[in-house]
Write an enzyme that holds these catalytic residues in place. Structure first.
Site, PDB file in Angstrom:
ATOM      1  N   ASN A   4      39.895 -26.275 -19.537  1.00 24.94           N
ATOM      2  CA  ASN A   4      38.663 -25.502 -19.639  1.00 24.94           C
ATOM      3  C   ASN A   4      37.669 -26.066 -20.652  1.00 24.94           C
ATOM      4  O   ASN A   4      36.512 -25.705 -20.650  1.00 24.94           O
ATOM      5  CB  ASN A   4      38.968 -24.039 -19.956  1.00 24.94           C
ATOM      6  CG  ASN A   4      39.829 -23.874 -21.179  1.00 24.94           C
ATOM      7  OD1 ASN A   4      40.904 -24.473 -21.276  1.00 24.94           O
ATOM      8  ND2 ASN A   4      39.377 -23.090 -22.125  1.00 24.94           N
ATOM      9  N   CYS A  27      35.964 -18.549 -25.758  1.00 22.56           N
ATOM     10  CA  CYS A  27      36.728 -17.499 -26.426  1.00 22.56           C
ATOM     11  C   CYS A  27      36.835 -17.724 -27.929  1.00 22.56           C
ATOM     12  O   CYS A  27      37.020 -16.802 -28.694  1.00 22.56           O
ATOM     13  CB  CYS A  27      38.137 -17.416 -25.851  1.00 22.56           C
ATOM     14  SG  CYS A  27      38.197 -17.796 -24.127  1.00 22.56           S
TER      15      CYS A  27
HETATM   16  C1  PLP Z   1      39.019 -18.476 -18.862  1.00 23.33           C
HETATM   17  C2  PLP Z   1      40.383 -19.030 -18.936  1.00 23.33           C
HETATM   18  C3  PLP Z   1      41.481 -18.215 -19.256  1.00 23.33           C
HETATM   19  C4  PLP Z   1      41.341 -16.760 -19.614  1.00 23.33           C
HETATM   20  O1  PLP Z   1      40.913 -16.004 -18.519  1.00 23.33           O
HETATM   21  P1  PLP Z   1      40.620 -14.431 -18.704  1.00 23.33           P
HETATM   22  O2  PLP Z   1      40.604 -13.901 -17.300  1.00 23.33           O
HETATM   23  O3  PLP Z   1      39.287 -14.370 -19.361  1.00 23.33           O
HETATM   24  O4  PLP Z   1      41.683 -13.861 -19.512  1.00 23.33           O
HETATM   25  C5  PLP Z   1      42.726 -18.798 -19.271  1.00 23.33           C
HETATM   26  N1  PLP Z   1      42.902 -20.105 -19.008  1.00 23.33           N
HETATM   27  C6  PLP Z   1      41.880 -20.902 -18.689  1.00 23.33           C
HETATM   28  C7  PLP Z   1      42.124 -22.345 -18.377  1.00 23.33           C
HETATM   29  C8  PLP Z   1      40.580 -20.408 -18.648  1.00 23.33           C
HETATM   30  O5  PLP Z   1      39.562 -21.203 -18.361  1.00 23.33           O
END
Ligand code: PLP
Length: 371
Positions: free
Chosen positions: A138, A311
């Site tokens: 991400n 985050c």
């Molecule tokens: C956004 C993301 C998450 C968290 O997703 P949520 O639904 O917001 O909890 C976890 N792993 C990756 C790779 C992400 O991009």
């Protein structure tokens, strides 16, 4: 969100507001929508509907697989290995389990963020029960060879989980072909609603639940299902079918154009791999300046960008992903992530290309690090 997703959700707030567990006509309607959504999403990854557990987020699905596995196996047997570039919800779950006395190994990556397969094989010799590696990163977009990783894990008797939040709906993933044991996905990374995720759990694999109650979701996630969000999630997945390929071409062209132009700015580097990366991801490093300063300057020009992951933006710590690929803390702080999506146009990219070099130049002129 895709407007068609919003439209699909709408009736489930008003007309069909029933509780999927209720034995009345409102409940039946909700139950029908729940199970149809489950089938749609399962089918897209070539799973069976009974292998999909809805959760409130990908964070929750990742917690469920790591902790659920640990509790099921018990301290004497459990050994979980996770990659150093996984999302915090995987890494911090693993570190918490370690503090509770479970055996945890954190696996290294190379300078592009690819898992070190030799280190994986070596660790697997120590009776690993579960390996968890993010599919598409991400922050830096690196796409892991999950087919190969799955095969290596299985050869050593370990189960494999991948956090496919970023890749699901962008790349074709067939869980029967790749034989993944667990996979995490969510709604809001594919033009669906926030606050809904799912865990694929291959038939026969077992987990303990983290949330006890009425026994919803095959006893693995109690609590009344969020039907509008689940319907929206399924609609978003359904739309990927017809859009994925053309969108990949569009995004790859824009991404490559942005990378090429940005790397023309002197002392600027690309984090992650040039081509083996998500179609929508760019991540740059500028010497002498802070990524956050670039983000704020871009913001005042109407461009929404990010430094680390969305985050962790409130913490002053440099990104653990950028440190894991070997960057020094000051290099990690000099990094900028620009993600693009299907609603972006060629003109958007041209605008960034025009604005970004000026911002970097201005910030460098003020930087105490550059003399
Ligand atoms: C956004 C993301 C998450 C968290 O997703 P949520 O639904 O917001 O909890 C976890 N792993 C990756 C790779 C992400 O991009």
């Amino acid at each position: 969100m895709d407007p068609r997703v919003v439209e699909a959700m709408q009736p489930y707030f008003t007309d069909f507001y029933g509780n999927a567990s209720s034995l009345n006509s409102f409940g039946f309607k909700a139950k029908e929508a729940l199970e149809k959504s489950r089938e749609t999403i399962a089918e897209f990854m070539n799973a069976e509907a009974s292998e999909l557990i809805f959760t409130g987020s990908a964070t929750e699905a990742n917690n469920l697989v790591l902790k659920g596995h640990a509790f099921k196996e018990g301290k004497s047997k459990c050994h979980i290995a996770v990659s150093s570039v996984d999302h915090d919800c995987v890494l911090l779950s693993a570190k918490w389990l370690k503090r509770q006395g479970f055996k945890i190994t954190i696996l290294p990556v190379d300078k592009y963020g690819f898992l070190d397969l030799d280190a994986l094989e070596k660790t697997l010799e120590e009776n690993v029960t579960l390996v968890s590696v993010v599919h598409g990163n991400n922050e830096i977009g690196t796409i892991q060879p999950i087919e190969e990783i799955t095969r290596v894990c299985h050869e050593h008797g370990a189960l494999f989980h991948t956090d496919a939040v970023q890749s699901f709906g962008k790349l074709a993933i067939d869980v029967r072909k790749i034989k993944i044991d667990f996979m995490t996905i969510n709604g809001h990374k594919l033009y669906g609603p926030k606050g809904v995720g799912a865990l694929f759990k291959r038939k026969g694999r077992e987990l303990d639940t983290l949330i006890h109650g009425g026994g919803h979701e095959f006893g693995l996630r109690s609590g009344t299902e969020n039907i509008p969000a689940i319907v929206g999630f399924a609609k978003a997945v359904e739309l990927r079918e017809g859009e994925m390929e053309a969108e990949a071409r569009h995004l790859t062209n824009m991404r490559n154009k942005l990378i090429k132009a940005t790397l023309e700015i002197e002392e600027t580097y690309l984090n992650g791999h040039r081509t083996k990366r998500l179609t929508n991801n760019t991540n740059f490093r500028f010497s002498y300046i802070e990524g956050e300063a670039v983000v704020l300057s871009l913001g005042s020009e109407g461009i929404a960008a990010s430094s680390g992951s969305a985050c962790s933006s409130k913490s002053a710590e440099p990104s653990h992903v950028l440190l894991a690929i070997g960057l020094k803390p000051e290099e990690a702080r000099g990094s900028l992530r620009i993600s693009i999506g299907k609603y972006n146009t060629e003109e958007d990219i041209d605008y960034i290309i025009q604005v970004l070099p000026k911002i970097v130049k201005r910030l460098r002129a003020m930087s105490p690090l550059k003399d």
